[in-house]
Enzyme design. Structure first.
Site, mmCIF file in Angstrom:
data_model
loop_
_atom_site.group_PDB
_atom_site.id
_atom_site.type_symbol
_atom_site.label_atom_id
_atom_site.label_comp_id
_atom_site.label_asym_id
_atom_site.label_seq_id
_atom_site.Cartn_x
_atom_site.Cartn_y
_atom_site.Cartn_z
ATOM 1 N N LYS A 22 0.852 -1.210 0.000
ATOM 2 C CA LYS A 22 0.000 0.000 0.000
ATOM 3 C C LYS A 22 0.880 1.249 0.000
ATOM 4 C CE LYS A 22 -1.759 1.505 4.017
ATOM 5 N NZ LYS A 22 -1.525 2.925 4.380
ATOM 6 N N ASN A 23 1.876 1.265 0.870
ATOM 7 C CA ASN A 23 2.663 2.487 1.073
ATOM 8 C C ASN A 23 3.728 2.730 0.018
ATOM 9 O OD1 ASN A 23 1.045 2.997 3.207
ATOM 10 N ND2 ASN A 23 2.539 2.492 4.782
ATOM 11 N N ARG A 92 -4.953 10.963 4.324
ATOM 12 C CA ARG A 92 -3.931 12.000 4.461
ATOM 13 C C ARG A 92 -2.797 11.830 3.448
ATOM 14 N NH1 ARG A 92 -2.594 13.454 8.542
ATOM 15 N NH2 ARG A 92 -0.402 13.727 8.052
ATOM 16 N N CYS A 116 -4.898 12.563 12.857
ATOM 17 C CA CYS A 116 -5.613 11.290 12.722
ATOM 18 C C CYS A 116 -5.500 10.585 14.072
ATOM 19 C CB CYS A 116 -5.041 10.455 11.590
ATOM 20 S SG CYS A 116 -3.493 9.656 12.012
ATOM 21 N N ARG A 121 0.350 14.453 13.086
ATOM 22 C CA ARG A 121 0.760 14.197 11.689
ATOM 23 C C ARG A 121 1.013 15.500 10.902
ATOM 24 N NH1 ARG A 121 -1.014 9.000 10.338
ATOM 25 N NH2 ARG A 121 0.565 9.025 8.715
ATOM 26 N N PRO A 122 1.864 16.395 11.378
ATOM 27 C CA PRO A 122 2.116 17.634 10.629
ATOM 28 C C PRO A 122 2.784 17.359 9.279
ATOM 29 C CG PRO A 122 3.747 17.358 12.357
ATOM 30 C CD PRO A 122 2.735 16.263 12.555
ATOM 31 N N VAL A 123 2.715 18.340 8.384
ATOM 32 C CA VAL A 123 3.389 18.207 7.080
ATOM 33 C C VAL A 123 4.339 19.386 6.868
ATOM 34 C CG1 VAL A 123 1.648 16.768 5.956
ATOM 35 C CG2 VAL A 123 1.391 19.274 5.940
ATOM 36 N N ASP A 124 4.808 19.955 7.987
ATOM 37 C CA ASP A 124 5.673 21.146 7.902
ATOM 38 C C ASP A 124 6.945 20.890 7.113
ATOM 39 O OD1 ASP A 124 6.085 19.464 10.240
ATOM 40 O OD2 ASP A 124 7.730 20.827 10.720
ATOM 41 N N LEU A 125 7.470 19.659 7.173
ATOM 42 C CA LEU A 125 8.731 19.382 6.456
ATOM 43 C C LEU A 125 8.501 19.274 4.951
ATOM 44 C CD1 LEU A 125 10.292 16.886 9.006
ATOM 45 C CD2 LEU A 125 10.779 19.326 8.738
ATOM 46 N N ASP A 309 4.649 0.454 12.099
ATOM 47 C CA ASP A 309 3.433 -0.168 11.543
ATOM 48 C C ASP A 309 3.283 -1.617 11.973
ATOM 49 O OD1 ASP A 309 3.445 1.577 8.326
ATOM 50 O OD2 ASP A 309 2.961 2.197 10.366
ATOM 51 N N ILE A 331 7.759 6.938 17.175
ATOM 52 C CA ILE A 331 7.437 7.692 15.959
ATOM 53 C C ILE A 331 6.193 8.556 16.132
ATOM 54 C CG2 ILE A 331 6.889 7.521 13.487
ATOM 55 C CD1 ILE A 331 9.661 6.486 13.997
ATOM 56 N N ARG A 401 -8.626 -0.499 4.489
ATOM 57 C CA ARG A 401 -7.707 0.497 3.908
ATOM 58 C C ARG A 401 -6.358 -0.144 3.587
ATOM 59 N NH1 ARG A 401 -7.620 6.122 6.953
ATOM 60 N NH2 ARG A 401 -6.190 6.400 5.216
HETATM 61 C C1 EPZ Z 1 4.204 6.928 6.507
HETATM 62 O O1 EPZ Z 1 3.421 7.945 7.072
HETATM 63 C C2 EPZ Z 1 3.277 5.723 6.354
HETATM 64 N N1 EPZ Z 1 2.178 6.080 5.451
HETATM 65 C C3 EPZ Z 1 2.734 5.317 7.715
HETATM 66 O O2 EPZ Z 1 1.965 4.144 7.527
HETATM 67 C C4 EPZ Z 1 3.915 4.980 8.624
HETATM 68 O O3 EPZ Z 1 3.421 4.661 9.912
HETATM 69 C C5 EPZ Z 1 4.866 6.176 8.707
HETATM 70 O O4 EPZ Z 1 5.290 6.564 7.379
HETATM 71 C C6 EPZ Z 1 6.113 5.873 9.514
HETATM 72 O O5 EPZ Z 1 6.781 4.768 8.959
HETATM 73 C C7 EPZ Z 1 2.409 6.090 4.114
HETATM 74 O O6 EPZ Z 1 3.507 5.831 3.648
HETATM 75 C C8 EPZ Z 1 1.244 6.433 3.251
HETATM 76 P P1 EPZ Z 1 6.163 10.236 8.652
HETATM 77 P P2 EPZ Z 1 3.991 9.453 7.107
HETATM 78 O O7 EPZ Z 1 6.072 11.520 7.900
HETATM 79 O O8 EPZ Z 1 4.908 9.684 5.992
HETATM 80 C C9 EPZ Z 1 6.672 13.586 11.922
HETATM 81 C C10 EPZ Z 1 0.108 2.754 7.771
HETATM 82 O O9 EPZ Z 1 -0.288 2.186 8.775
HETATM 83 N N2 EPZ Z 1 6.568 14.553 10.811
HETATM 84 O O10 EPZ Z 1 7.291 9.294 8.361
HETATM 85 O O11 EPZ Z 1 2.828 10.365 7.282
HETATM 86 C C11 EPZ Z 1 5.383 12.839 12.188
HETATM 87 O O12 EPZ Z 1 4.544 13.575 13.051
HETATM 88 C C12 EPZ Z 1 0.560 4.193 7.846
HETATM 89 O O13 EPZ Z 1 0.247 2.218 6.643
HETATM 90 C C13 EPZ Z 1 6.753 15.907 11.076
HETATM 91 O O14 EPZ Z 1 6.964 16.300 12.209
HETATM 92 O O15 EPZ Z 1 4.825 9.435 8.454
HETATM 93 C C14 EPZ Z 1 5.869 11.563 12.826
HETATM 94 O O16 EPZ Z 1 6.078 11.790 14.205
HETATM 95 C C15 EPZ Z 1 0.266 4.792 9.205
HETATM 96 N N3 EPZ Z 1 6.677 16.798 10.052
HETATM 97 C C16 EPZ Z 1 7.216 11.312 12.151
HETATM 98 O O17 EPZ Z 1 7.585 12.550 11.546
HETATM 99 C C17 EPZ Z 1 6.426 16.400 8.761
HETATM 100 O O18 EPZ Z 1 6.391 17.259 7.849
HETATM 101 C C18 EPZ Z 1 7.179 10.259 11.062
HETATM 102 O O19 EPZ Z 1 6.106 10.570 10.206
HETATM 103 C C19 EPZ Z 1 6.244 15.019 8.506
HETATM 104 C C20 EPZ Z 1 6.319 14.115 9.551
#
Ligand code: EPZ
Length: 421
Positions: A22-23, A92, A116, A121-125, A309, A331, A401
């Site tokens: 999926k990912n 998201r 969620c 789950r911020p997207v600031d980066l 995960d 995480i 999902r």
């Molecule tokens: C991906 O989510 C996966 N989803 C998630 O899988 C997975 O749990 C996660 O990576 C960690 O491995 C997809 O690939 C679609 P992150 P993602 O950005 O990219 C922080 C599932 O069950 N962060 O790696 O959204 C964030 O808050 C799903 O299949 C920022 O601070 O996760 C978290 O603490 C759930 N700023 C950490 O980084 C940002 O801009 C890791 O999040 C982005 C993230």
């Protein structure tokens, strides 16, 4: 709302074929926006999140043809550059259209994903990385409004960007954006997840110049255009890990086909430590167990460490193992939603901040429980497979999902599982 009804106590035996990840499929579907000619994908799983992504791309004008696990995407005539709140709130990962839209069309309007169940789950980066490449980005009325129209040739500019948190989709968004930028981009502290590598391999087939995927420094030298290609999505290591835990917990004997053991080192290690017999070949994993497992400590971290995960699934294993286990989630700030539901089945778990202490119990008792997020739901299925009597899991749209044909695959292995309204 649909539910799953499970009769516990049956060992899983037989073979199953792991689906496409999926990912990996989600970012690769969005990568189609970068190409002027059709992208042909195979091993695209039948999952709700995949349906949602295809629907989103279709609303933008991408012509999508889907037959079984094959999907062809033609982005030669994209009309809309927007991902609305209605789309993004259901998934998201829709944020993954932001980088491609900006890189190819110079404009994007994408709803900020809300939080969620598992965290804010911020997207600031994602945003800061695109700004480092010269994008003008404003957040207005809950939307990310991004543009490159002020830049030379309206193109993003290559940049060096250090991500101060390892982010999987952040790395993916920026890698896709940089593929069409002017000049070189270096992403530091990049995510090393196999799904990031699979996206990079697909982008390279499309004409991108990317090196270092799978390490924490990814270098992308932008090109003028990308073209379509054919790509087979990598297997889903989390689906595989979930069934491996199911085999171990139920005292089963299961052979998984179409799987990459090299993507699952940390999970294999923990299952062996718990006492399961795990044998691997290049593309199979054979899990056997007598069901009498030892508690194992878990600490999640970015790949190749133990995957977040799989945290809920290993917690389910610890719930019925012998001994006491510490499960630490590093995480996400709220990824213990499965705990109170497991407690309804008789689990002995106490939480202190981001660490759960799990004391193994001899037997769980079936009950009605509620799914809250994708992997929490999986842990409830695992617990239901070993609980005494009947377990009813409500709100199983979460499961749909991320797990393709779940009840069919489990039933084929001898589980007593059925879906009901
Ligand atoms: C991906 O989510 C996966 N989803 C998630 O899988 C997975 O749990 C996660 O990576 C960690 O491995 C997809 O690939 C679609 P992150 P993602 O950005 O990219 C922080 C599932 O069950 N962060 O790696 O959204 C964030 O808050 C799903 O299949 C920022 O601070 O996760 C978290 O603490 C759930 N700023 C950490 O980084 C940002 O801009 C890791 O999040 C982005 C993230």
């Amino acid at each position: 709302m649909q539910k799953l009804i499970i009769q516990g106590g049956f060992a899983l035996k037989g073979e199953l074929t792991v689906s496409g990840a999926k990912n990996a499929a989600l970012p690769i579907l969005c990568a189609s926006l970068l190409a002027e000619t059709p992208l042909h994908l195979s091993s695209v799983a039948a999952l709700k999140d995949i349906d949602t992504t295809i629907k989103l791309l279709d609303t933008m004008g991408v012509k999508v043809v889907r037959e079984a696990d094959k999907v062809t995407l033609d982005a030669s005539d994209v009309q809309s550059f927007e991902a609305t709140y209605e789309m993004v709130k259901t998934m998201r990962a829709s944020i993954l259209v932001l980088g491609p839209l900006l890189a190819r069309f110079g404009t994007a309007r994408v709803s900020l994903p809300g939080g969620c169940a598992i965290g804010s789950r911020p997207v600031d980066l994602h945003i800061k990385g695109l700004q480092a490449m010269g994008a003008a980005i404003h957040i207005t009325h809950g939307y990310i409004q991004a543009s490159t129209l002020h830049l030379p040739n309206r193109r993003l500019q290559g940049a060096r960007y250090y991500m101060d948190v390892v982010t999987v989709t952040g790395t993916e968004n920026l890698m896709m954006a940089a593929s069409l930028a002017e000049g070189k981009t270096v992403l530091e502290n990049a995510a090393k997840e196999p799904e990031v590598v699979d996206l990079a391999e697909c982008l390279i087939k499309m004409g991108a110049n990317i090196t270092g995927a799978g390490t924490d420094v990814i270098t992308i030298v932008g090109v003028e255009k990308l073209h379509g290609a054919s790509h087979n999505i990598v297997c889903d290591r989390i689906e595989a890990g979930t069934y491996m835990v199911a085999a171990a917990m139920t005292g089963g004997d299961v052979l998984l086909n179409n799987v990459r053991p090299d993507l699952l080192d940390a999970v294999i290690e923990k299952l062996r430590e718990a006492g399961a017999d795990v044998k691997c070949t290049k593309n199979t994993i054979h899990v056997k167990s007598d069901g009498k497992l030892k508690a194992v400590n878990i600490r999640t971290a970015p790949h190749p460490a133990f995957p977040t995960d799989m945290q809920a699934q290993l917690m389910a294993l610890n719930v019925v193992a012998t001994g006491v286990a510490k499960v630490t989630e590093t995480i996400f700030e709220n990824r213990f939603m499965h705990v109170q539901e497991l407690q309804r089945l008789g689990a002995d778990i106490s939480i202190d901040g981001n660490t759960a202490l799990v004391k193994g119990v001899a037997q769980l008792d079936g009950a009605i429980v509620m799914a809250t997020d994708l992997r929490a739901s999986a842990s409830l299925v695992l617990a239901g497979l070993v609980a005494k009597g009947e377990t009813v899991i409500e709100r199983i749209y979460h499961l749909d999902r991320g797990y393709e044909y779940l009840e069919e695959k489990l039933t084929k292995l001898g589980a007593k599982v059925r879906r009901a309204n």
